[in-house]
Design an enzyme around this catalytic site. Structure first.
Site, mmCIF file in Angstrom:
data_model
loop_
_atom_site.group_PDB
_atom_site.id
_atom_site.type_symbol
_atom_site.label_atom_id
_atom_site.label_comp_id
_atom_site.label_asym_id
_atom_site.label_seq_id
_atom_site.Cartn_x
_atom_site.Cartn_y
_atom_site.Cartn_z
ATOM 1 N N PHE A 176 94.003 -9.371 26.365
ATOM 2 C CA PHE A 176 93.503 -9.441 27.743
ATOM 3 C C PHE A 176 93.944 -10.729 28.472
ATOM 4 C CE2 PHE A 176 89.320 -10.784 29.927
ATOM 5 C CZ PHE A 176 89.692 -10.303 31.163
ATOM 6 N N ILE A 177 93.530 -11.874 27.971
ATOM 7 C CA ILE A 177 93.776 -13.118 28.716
ATOM 8 C C ILE A 177 95.222 -13.587 28.545
ATOM 9 C CG2 ILE A 177 92.988 -15.470 29.154
ATOM 10 C CD1 ILE A 177 90.303 -14.698 27.805
ATOM 11 N N THR A 182 96.728 -6.001 16.920
ATOM 12 C CA THR A 182 95.516 -5.438 16.331
ATOM 13 C C THR A 182 95.002 -4.372 17.299
ATOM 14 O OG1 THR A 182 94.015 -6.931 17.484
ATOM 15 C CG2 THR A 182 94.928 -7.723 15.377
ATOM 16 N N THR A 189 86.135 -21.310 23.636
ATOM 17 C CA THR A 189 85.067 -20.606 24.354
ATOM 18 C C THR A 189 83.818 -21.473 24.508
ATOM 19 O OG1 THR A 189 83.476 -18.801 24.068
ATOM 20 C CG2 THR A 189 84.529 -19.569 22.077
ATOM 21 N N ASP A 190 83.029 -21.170 25.532
ATOM 22 C CA ASP A 190 81.740 -21.868 25.716
ATOM 23 C C ASP A 190 80.750 -21.526 24.602
ATOM 24 O OD1 ASP A 190 81.101 -19.235 26.437
ATOM 25 O OD2 ASP A 190 80.313 -19.744 28.418
ATOM 26 N N GLU A 191 81.031 -20.448 23.842
ATOM 27 C CA GLU A 191 80.083 -20.035 22.804
ATOM 28 C C GLU A 191 79.969 -21.063 21.677
ATOM 29 O OE1 GLU A 191 80.042 -15.925 21.719
ATOM 30 O OE2 GLU A 191 81.013 -15.318 23.576
ATOM 31 N N TYR A 195 81.616 -15.203 15.109
ATOM 32 C CA TYR A 195 82.745 -15.414 16.039
ATOM 33 C C TYR A 195 82.741 -16.853 16.558
ATOM 34 C CZ TYR A 195 85.045 -15.696 20.606
ATOM 35 O OH TYR A 195 85.802 -16.113 21.677
ATOM 36 N N LYS A 227 85.433 -19.972 16.003
ATOM 37 C CA LYS A 227 86.116 -20.666 17.105
ATOM 38 C C LYS A 227 85.810 -22.161 17.051
ATOM 39 C CE LYS A 227 88.307 -19.190 20.023
ATOM 40 N NZ LYS A 227 89.770 -18.872 20.125
HETATM 41 P P1 NAD Z 1 91.712 -10.061 22.977
HETATM 42 O O1 NAD Z 1 90.875 -9.604 21.821
HETATM 43 O O2 NAD Z 1 91.850 -9.207 24.179
HETATM 44 O O3 NAD Z 1 93.206 -10.357 22.466
HETATM 45 C C1 NAD Z 1 93.477 -11.005 21.255
HETATM 46 C C2 NAD Z 1 94.951 -10.812 20.941
HETATM 47 O O4 NAD Z 1 95.233 -11.519 19.730
HETATM 48 C C3 NAD Z 1 95.331 -9.351 20.702
HETATM 49 O O5 NAD Z 1 96.520 -9.038 21.390
HETATM 50 C C4 NAD Z 1 95.532 -9.269 19.189
HETATM 51 O O6 NAD Z 1 96.491 -8.288 18.803
HETATM 52 C C5 NAD Z 1 95.999 -10.684 18.876
HETATM 53 N N1 NAD Z 1 95.716 -11.068 17.471
HETATM 54 C C6 NAD Z 1 94.543 -10.936 16.804
HETATM 55 N N2 NAD Z 1 94.692 -11.378 15.537
HETATM 56 C C7 NAD Z 1 95.972 -11.817 15.418
HETATM 57 C C8 NAD Z 1 96.729 -12.412 14.369
HETATM 58 N N3 NAD Z 1 96.189 -12.619 13.154
HETATM 59 N N4 NAD Z 1 98.003 -12.769 14.612
HETATM 60 C C9 NAD Z 1 98.577 -12.530 15.815
HETATM 61 N N5 NAD Z 1 97.916 -11.975 16.849
HETATM 62 C C10 NAD Z 1 96.630 -11.616 16.649
HETATM 63 O O7 NAD Z 1 91.156 -11.495 23.322
HETATM 64 P P2 NAD Z 1 91.018 -12.210 24.747
HETATM 65 O O8 NAD Z 1 89.762 -11.783 25.379
HETATM 66 O O9 NAD Z 1 92.296 -12.081 25.482
HETATM 67 O O10 NAD Z 1 90.813 -13.716 24.273
HETATM 68 C C11 NAD Z 1 91.925 -14.604 24.123
HETATM 69 C C12 NAD Z 1 91.393 -15.955 23.661
HETATM 70 O O11 NAD Z 1 90.435 -16.438 24.598
HETATM 71 C C13 NAD Z 1 90.671 -15.901 22.313
HETATM 72 O O12 NAD Z 1 91.036 -17.045 21.582
HETATM 73 C C14 NAD Z 1 89.203 -15.934 22.676
HETATM 74 O O13 NAD Z 1 88.432 -16.532 21.673
HETATM 75 C C15 NAD Z 1 89.224 -16.764 23.938
HETATM 76 N N6 NAD Z 1 88.125 -16.491 24.880
HETATM 77 C C16 NAD Z 1 87.936 -15.250 25.409
HETATM 78 C C17 NAD Z 1 86.888 -15.025 26.326
HETATM 79 C C18 NAD Z 1 86.671 -13.703 26.993
HETATM 80 O O14 NAD Z 1 85.747 -13.590 27.807
HETATM 81 N N7 NAD Z 1 87.457 -12.677 26.721
HETATM 82 C C19 NAD Z 1 86.040 -16.076 26.660
HETATM 83 C C20 NAD Z 1 86.256 -17.311 26.083
HETATM 84 C C21 NAD Z 1 87.310 -17.520 25.219
#
Ligand code: NAD
Length: 326
Positions: free
Chosen positions: A11-12, A41, A126-128, A150, A154
């Site tokens: 996503f991000i 994944t 993350t803020d978590e 989780y 982190k």
């Molecule tokens: P997401 O789950 O949408 O995407 C994660 C991506 O990482 C996926 O494309 C997955 O295939 C890849 N991935 C997972 N395990 C892997 C591995 N072992 N090797 C290579 N690739 C791997 O996550 P997101 O929401 O895009 O979050 C991205 C980052 O931002 C994360 O680190 C998350 O902790 C952090 N974050 C997200 C949020 C949120 O609201 N979504 C908030 C705070 C922080």
């Protein structure tokens, strides 16, 4: 400059890659090539990336794969690290993959970055990691107090990343953001789960009393903030990135119902998530003061645009949703 971006099929990370690959963006960013490393994944999808873009190289692989990471790091000048297992509920059901990817995977990347003299490593967190805050807001210096597996994984990865700065002098920068929303978020997270269920005429599961509170940040504001940290941040520093819209899950649900033309009769109350943190809140004055960060998206219009995106892009989420329920 070749930037290694991990997890950019998610996503991000994919929003960040799109921002850097947009026409004219390379001049400002200095990034002429993005190499994406993603394991694909359940949460990653190639549909999130423009694989025909000449500035993009996609490599399918695991951030825990030392040999592969080493090869990619040898060609990278900088790293932005998104790859993670990211869904709290899944970490409650089974935490092993969270510790492996989020902690050991981050350490594998850091080791390789150090070996190859990578000039900068942005770790997205993350803020978590601050845990539940009853009142006030967490600042970057606050002790970490994560509660879910989780958040604990982190927090561990943040500390490992920062230790590579303190011990080895690696230029590590950590961002801690609030809950993101926007297009292309996997439909297990509350905003896309509720939108897609409502668009399909279904109901939405609200945890407990619905009074857990979160701050909401548009994914594009988050990506701009990460870029500010990468280009203007200080080595070894942590930056909180907020969205400025704090809502209870109940209030969020009301807004989602309204945006989808539905009413409260579509809400199904379900038992609370185990160990559910009551409130997250971060103070992001440092990013505002030092980097000039300001969120641009107002929540109501950002949410309306997000609902419109899911309405117009059923072919993106229907297959993902059917895999979730299979
Ligand atoms: P997401 O789950 O949408 O995407 C994660 C991506 O990482 C996926 O494309 C997955 O295939 C890849 N991935 C997972 N395990 C892997 C591995 N072992 N090797 C290579 N690739 C791997 O996550 P997101 O929401 O895009 O979050 C991205 C980052 O931002 C994360 O680190 C998350 O902790 C952090 N974050 C997200 C949020 C949120 O609201 N979504 C908030 C705070 C922080």
């Amino acid at each position: 400059m070749n930037l290694l971006v991990t997890g950019a099929a998610g996503f991000i990370g994919s929003a960040y890659a799109r921002m850097l690959l947009a026409p004219g963006a390379a001049e400002a960013s200095g990034v002429t090539r993005i190499t994406v490393l993603d394991k694909l994944t359940y949460a990653g999808s190639l549909d999130n990336l423009d694989l025909t873009h000449p500035g993009l190289t996609f490599v399918r692989g695991d951030i825990c794969d030392t040999e592969l990471v080493d090869r990619l790091m040898a060609r990278a000048s900088q790293v932005v690290h998104f790859a993670a297992e990211s869904h709290v509920d899944r970490s409650i059901a089974a935490a092993g993959e969270f510790v492996r990817t989020n902690v050991a995977g981050t350490q594998t990347l850091l080791d390789a970055a150090l070996r190859h003299g990578v000039e900068r490593f942005v770790h997205v967190s993350t803020d978590e990691v601050y845990g539940s805050v009853e009142s006030g807001s967490s600042v970057e210096e606050d002790p970490l107090s994560p509660n879910s597996p989780y958040a604990a994984s982190k927090a561990a990865s943040d500390l490992v990343a920062l230790s590579y700065h303190r011990t080895h002098g690696l230029d590590v920068r950590v961002t801690r953001c609030s809950n993101n929303y926007g297009p292309r978020q996997f439909p297990e997270k509350i905003v896309p789960l509720f939108i897609t269920s409502l668009l399909d005429g279904g109901d939405v599961p609200l945890y407990g009393d619905g009074l857990n509170r979160r701050d909401w940040l548009h994914v594009e504001d988050h990506c701009r903030a990460i870029e500010l940290v990468r280009t203007q941040g200080t080595p070894g520093d942590v930056y909180n990135i907020g969205g400025g819209t704090e809502l209870s899950n109940q209030e969020l649900t009301r807004q989602l119902l309204a945006a989808c033309g539905a009413d409260w009769s579509r809400v199904r109350h379900v038992p609370d998530r185990k160990g559910h943190d009551r409130r997250y809140s971060i103070e992001d004055a440092k990013a505002r003061r030092e980097l000039g960060y300001r969120p641009r998206h107002d929540f109501a219009s950002g949410l309306a645009a997000t609902v419109a995106w899911y309405r117009d892009n059923r072919s993106w989420w229907v297959p993902l949703k059917s895999r979730m329920t299979a």
